[in-house]
Scaffold this motif. Structure first.
Motif, short mmCIF file in Angstrom:
data_model
loop_
_atom_site.label_atom_id
_atom_site.label_comp_id
_atom_site.label_asym_id
_atom_site.label_seq_id
_atom_site.Cartn_x
_atom_site.Cartn_y
_atom_site.Cartn_z
N UNK A 12 0.85 -1.19 0.00
CA UNK A 12 0.00 0.00 0.00
C UNK A 12 0.89 1.24 0.00
N UNK A 13 0.41 2.26 -0.67
CA UNK A 13 1.20 3.48 -0.78
C UNK A 13 0.29 4.68 -0.55
N UNK A 14 0.79 5.64 0.23
CA UNK A 14 0.00 6.85 0.48
C UNK A 14 0.96 8.03 0.63
N UNK A 15 0.54 9.21 0.18
CA UNK A 15 1.34 10.41 0.41
C UNK A 15 0.49 11.41 1.18
N UNK A 16 1.07 11.94 2.26
CA UNK A 16 0.33 12.90 3.08
C UNK A 16 1.18 14.15 3.32
N UNK A 17 0.46 15.22 3.66
CA UNK A 17 1.13 16.48 4.01
C UNK A 17 0.74 16.82 5.45
N UNK A 18 1.73 17.14 6.28
CA UNK A 18 1.43 17.58 7.65
C UNK A 18 2.28 18.79 7.99
N UNK A 19 1.75 19.60 8.89
CA UNK A 19 2.41 20.87 9.24
C UNK A 19 3.02 20.82 10.63
N UNK A 20 4.10 21.56 10.84
CA UNK A 20 4.57 21.71 12.22
C UNK A 20 3.61 22.61 12.99
N UNK A 21 3.72 22.61 14.28
CA UNK A 21 2.85 23.49 15.07
C UNK A 21 3.68 24.28 16.07
N UNK A 22 3.14 25.41 16.47
CA UNK A 22 3.83 26.27 17.44
C UNK A 22 2.95 26.34 18.68
N UNK A 23 3.53 25.99 19.81
CA UNK A 23 2.76 25.96 21.05
C UNK A 23 2.61 27.36 21.65
N UNK A 24 1.40 27.68 22.06
CA UNK A 24 1.11 28.92 22.78
C UNK A 24 1.35 28.69 24.27
N UNK A 25 1.05 27.50 24.71
CA UNK A 25 1.45 27.02 26.04
C UNK A 25 2.32 25.81 25.76
N UNK A 26 3.57 25.87 26.21
CA UNK A 26 4.57 24.90 25.78
C UNK A 26 4.49 23.58 26.53
N UNK A 27 4.88 22.55 25.82
CA UNK A 27 5.15 21.23 26.40
C UNK A 27 6.60 21.25 26.86
N UNK A 28 6.84 21.09 28.18
CA UNK A 28 8.23 21.06 28.66
C UNK A 28 8.34 20.16 29.88
N UNK A 29 8.78 18.95 29.66
CA UNK A 29 8.94 18.00 30.76
C UNK A 29 7.98 16.83 30.62
N UNK A 30 8.52 15.63 30.84
CA UNK A 30 7.72 14.42 30.70
C UNK A 30 7.45 13.77 32.05
N UNK A 31 6.22 13.25 32.19
CA UNK A 31 5.91 12.41 33.34
C UNK A 31 6.38 10.99 33.07
N UNK A 32 6.33 10.57 31.81
CA UNK A 32 6.81 9.24 31.43
C UNK A 32 7.47 9.31 30.06
N UNK A 33 8.73 8.91 30.01
CA UNK A 33 9.46 8.89 28.74
C UNK A 33 8.95 7.73 27.87
#
Lengths: 341, 341
Positions: free
Chosen positions: A14-35
């Motif tokens: 199967x073959x598929x081509x998709x387009x996705x965009x990066x995103x910019x956080x207004x409230x940032x993700x910084x720090x993980x509870x679980x890696x």
């Protein structure tokens, strides 16, 4: 439904081509509870950068029993080694399927990768979306696959104003779109790619150090839900000055907890600080722009359509290209991934 | 006692020369609860820089009724305008005396003033100490006079490891010395004066903005007493690695709350960050040095006698004088003001 899925699973390739965009956080993700499960310490909320995209072709091939699985990934024509993130994504999707598949991913971007412009968010969102469409996976699984590649990639799976709700485990951690992109079509982003010779600490390492050592981080986490609600409310009522202040304060706070880490982490350089001061001076009469910085010196400045040309002109006349700044881009905001026909 | 004081007060003119040292806070003073009374938001704790001093001559002249009071202050041979801080100090001492006096202060320093090296702390401590000795004021009044000039000056009135206890009003706010300078005579300071073209925000304005706008500051204040106790305990047991980490973390945290202010405040420049990274690399095998930064780019690096020459040599070979750095000094720590005979 089950019939049609079975049928699909019987196809050899199967073959598929998709387009996705990066995103910019207004409230940032910084720090993980679980890696391992990529569960963040706090909710984050973002908008997609429409002008930038990763265009990704996925070829899935059925693997016979005993045959070796040989996944490959190339980015902008260059084969990349499969790190643990790719393995985690591919293993996770294989675990859901009835028989074995191998994956060939080739991705190209219209913006510099590894320049701190969330290229991995766009890339993993594209891979997750392509896998999801190929194997009829529910949205929840697509989001999880994207997250396994890069936490912030999960936000690029939806469109509009997207919140990543941390949840307490892998099934709870999910994303939701509060408003579609056309709720506030006048929003624009001016992206300044800063010339930078210093080697920055990766987000992964930076987050780990902050989570382990910053005491101020706990205070940031405590305020998270209130800030998310304020963002949603400002977005809902098209209140740009309130939205702008929240965006700038969150960016400052994220870099403050980086500085409070031990040893301290610096992502903002002298040019970043010049941009901060430039934006506050641009806002002197009325608040028309809001900077935000991820784990690097590049600035993303939110503004409105009516101010974007003035802002762009003043940015490019203040910061000399080639000296402090590499490139300046303008983008609209908010689109999710699409299948490329 | 009262008799002798009266007698002294009857003299027409008195002259005294004193020497006072600036001090470097291990836990910083950042933010005021009251500007009028100079009450800080948190306790701070410091050591004096013996090598630097302000040498200050005070002439007090009795003023006849109806005669105009003409106070003057000169620093390094230059008359300075009497700002509200000088007025507050002089008014406060006059309010305590039976008759009117005018004051002539001439101060000279052996280190650059207005370079962010706590020259005002040394200067106001010297003035307060000179006034106190001239008019037999109790220590509590001397400390208050110094504080009215510059909050951190109150710490320069005592010697050794000095804590400024914030208190809740002007009578409660006071300083205490936990250990004399000879408790740990091996402590040394390497002071790096950084070349800096940017005009920094004054401490006064910076503190006001942080107190008004930083949400993380509340978290810093909550942790203050615990940190002060840990400093005292590390100092007590000569535990340099613990002391060093506390010093560096407090400096980082102060600059983090500056960055969390709105608009954000930057005192650390690129050279400051190079020094931070240099110290962490100097400490790679074992913790032998601790940087701290006040409201400016200059670094004060604490170390021990046995490491000071290596540290100095590595600093001066890493940071080229004239390019990134103006001057590098070495000092012992902990002396209080003295009368200069």
């Amino acid at each position: 439904m089950i019939e049609s899925k079975r049928q699909k699973l019987d196809e050899e390739e199967r073959k598929i081509t998709v387009i996705a965009h990066p995103n910019i956080a207004l409230i940032k993700y910084w720090g993980k509870a679980s890696e391992a499960e990529m569960i963040p310490l706090n909710d984050s909320i973002s908008l997609a950068v429409n002008y930038f995209h990763a265009k990704t072709t996925l070829i899935a091939r059925k693997v016979e029993k005993g045959e070796e699985i040989g996944d490959t990934v190339s980015i902008n024509g260059k084969d990349v080694g499969l790190n643990s993130r790719f393995h985690r994504v591919f293993k996770s999707v294989r675990d859901k399927l009835d028989c074995q598949w191998s994956f060939t991913v080739s991705s190209s971007t219209n913006f510099p990768v590894a320049a701190g412009l969330a290229s991995s968010a766009a890339g993993f969102a594209a891979i997750a979306f392509a896998l999801g469409k190929t194997f009829d996976l529910p949205e929840h699984d697509i989001v999880r696959l994207a997250r396994y590649g890069s936490g912030s990639a999960s936000r690029s799976v939806l469109s509009g104003l997207v919140q990543w709700k941390k949840g307490n485990d892998k099934t709870e951690s999910h994303v939701v779109s509060h408003f579609s992109a056309d709720h506030w079509p006048e929003l624009r982003l001016v992206i300044i790619v800063v010339k930078d010779e210093e080697k920055a600490l990766s987000s992964k390492e930076g987050m780990e150090r902050t989570a382990k050592t910053s005491e101020l981080l706990q205070d940031r986490i405590r305020r998270n839900q209130e800030r998310i609600n304020l963002i949603i409310s400002a977005f809902s009522s098209h209140d740009f000055p309130s939205l702008a202040e929240l965006i700038m304060r969150d960016s400052n706070e994220m870099h403050a907890v980086c500085l409070d880490s031990y040893p301290p982490i610096q992502y903002l350089n002298a040019t970043s600080w010049s941009i901060i001061n430039f934006v506050h001076s641009f806002n002197k009469e009325s608040v028309r722009a809001a900077y935000t910085f991820d784990a690097g010196p590049n600035a993303c400045i939110f503004t409105l359509k009516e101010h974007v040309n003035e802002l762009y002109d003043r940015v490019t006349s203040t910061f000399s290209k080639g000296k402090e700044v590499k490139d300046v881009y303008i983008s609209e905001l908010g689109q999710g991934p699409q299948i490329d026909n």
